[in-house]
Design an enzyme around this catalytic site. Structure first.
Site, PDB file in Angstrom:
ATOM      1  CG  HIS A 119     -40.925  65.760  31.940  1.00  0.00           C
ATOM      2  ND1 HIS A 119     -40.519  64.789  32.838  1.00  0.00           N
ATOM      3  CD2 HIS A 119     -39.891  65.906  31.061  1.00  0.00           C
ATOM      4  CE1 HIS A 119     -39.300  64.371  32.518  1.00  0.00           C
ATOM      5  NE2 HIS A 119     -38.905  65.038  31.445  1.00  0.00           N
ATOM      6  CB  CYS A 150     -61.411  72.572  15.864  1.00  0.00           C
ATOM      7  SG  CYS A 150     -60.104  71.467  16.469  1.00  0.00           S
TER       8      CYS A 150
END
Length: 265
Positions: A119, A150
């Protein structure tokens, strides 16, 4: 001595390829409550609102309220005797891989070298926009939620509900399980797909299932061959000690028993 523990030591010593499948229960003794327990995250954060990939895409700031609490637990946690014991089994050659459903990095911190993270791992974060990846340390000084250069909110590299297990991880887990002669199922009831299929797949390929859990699970009657009921932090060190004792007493593993780990694919 518990006859089940002795029997488990015998099958481990005679196994040419042994895996461990671990779940949230192994980390409870490290101070990380099972998400589904009374003190777990799902008691305070509805997973349908906070733990799906759709929820993160729609409102990552909201989801980070849960992630920040999870992060505080993970930062404080340390490997417990169960993690350390599995690392010792690997070092001694009795355990080839750990497949973990946990995202806490405690197996690696405890010394395990061959860990399949089914996971993902909360120690790294990724940007869904530009795909940049950061370590937790790189964003530790940022405000919550941390952001990519960004400008987008970062997501821990864990599998949210609604996301697929990465195909290479799923394929490797299936390949390893098909090779297993013994599967240790530790701290998990293995009821959530697709991890729930791994014990059944191992059984279909002839593996002996050794279950280590504080309470019986649905696996116990359906698949388990040997049940070691109790805390993993007590049982796994006892299993290590029994294997060491038998080796010292001149009770070697079965002739031809592999002590190397084949790497499928």
């Amino acid at each position: 001595m518990d006859t089940s523990l002795v029997k488990a030591a015998e099958v481990l010593a005679g196994s040419r390829f042994t895996l461990a499948l671990t779940g949230a229960g192994i980390s409870v003794e490290s101070g990380i409550p099972d998400f589904r327990s009374a003190g777990g995250l799902w008691a305070r954060f509805n997973p349908a609102e906070y733990a799906t990939i759709e929820a993160f895409r729609q409102d990552p700031h909201k989801v980070w309220r849960m992630l920040a609490e999870m992060d505080r637990l993970l930062v404080r946690s340390r490997p417990n005797p169960a993690h350390l014991g599995l690392a010792e089994l690997e070092r001694l050659g009795y355990l080839q891989f750990v497949i973990t459903q946990n995202v806490d990095n405690l197996h690696q911190a405890g010394g395990s070298q061959r860990v399949i993270e089914f996971h993902g791992n909360a120690a790294t974060l990724a940007c869904l926009a530009c795909h940049a990846v950061y370590s937790r340390a790189e964003v530790s000084n940022q405000a919550v939620p941390p952001k990519c250069v960004c400008g987008q909110v970062l997501k821990p590299e864990v599998i949210f509900f609604g996301e697929e297990i990465p195909p290479p991880v799923l394929a490797q887990a299936h390949d390893l399980v098909s090779l297993a002669r013994v599967l240790l199922v530790i701290g998990t009831s293995a009821e959530v797909a697709p991890a729930s299929m791994l014990p059944r797949l191992a059984k279909e390929h002839g593996a002996t299932i050794v279950e280590i859990n504080p309470e019986k699970t649905r696996l116990t009657d359906e698949l388990t061959d040997i049940l070691l009921q109790g805390r993993a932090g007590e049982i796994i060190p006892a299993l290590v000690a029994e294997l060491k004792r038998r080796t010292t007493d001149g009770w070697p593993p079965v002739t031809g028993c592999s002590r190397s780990a084949p790497r499928p694919g």
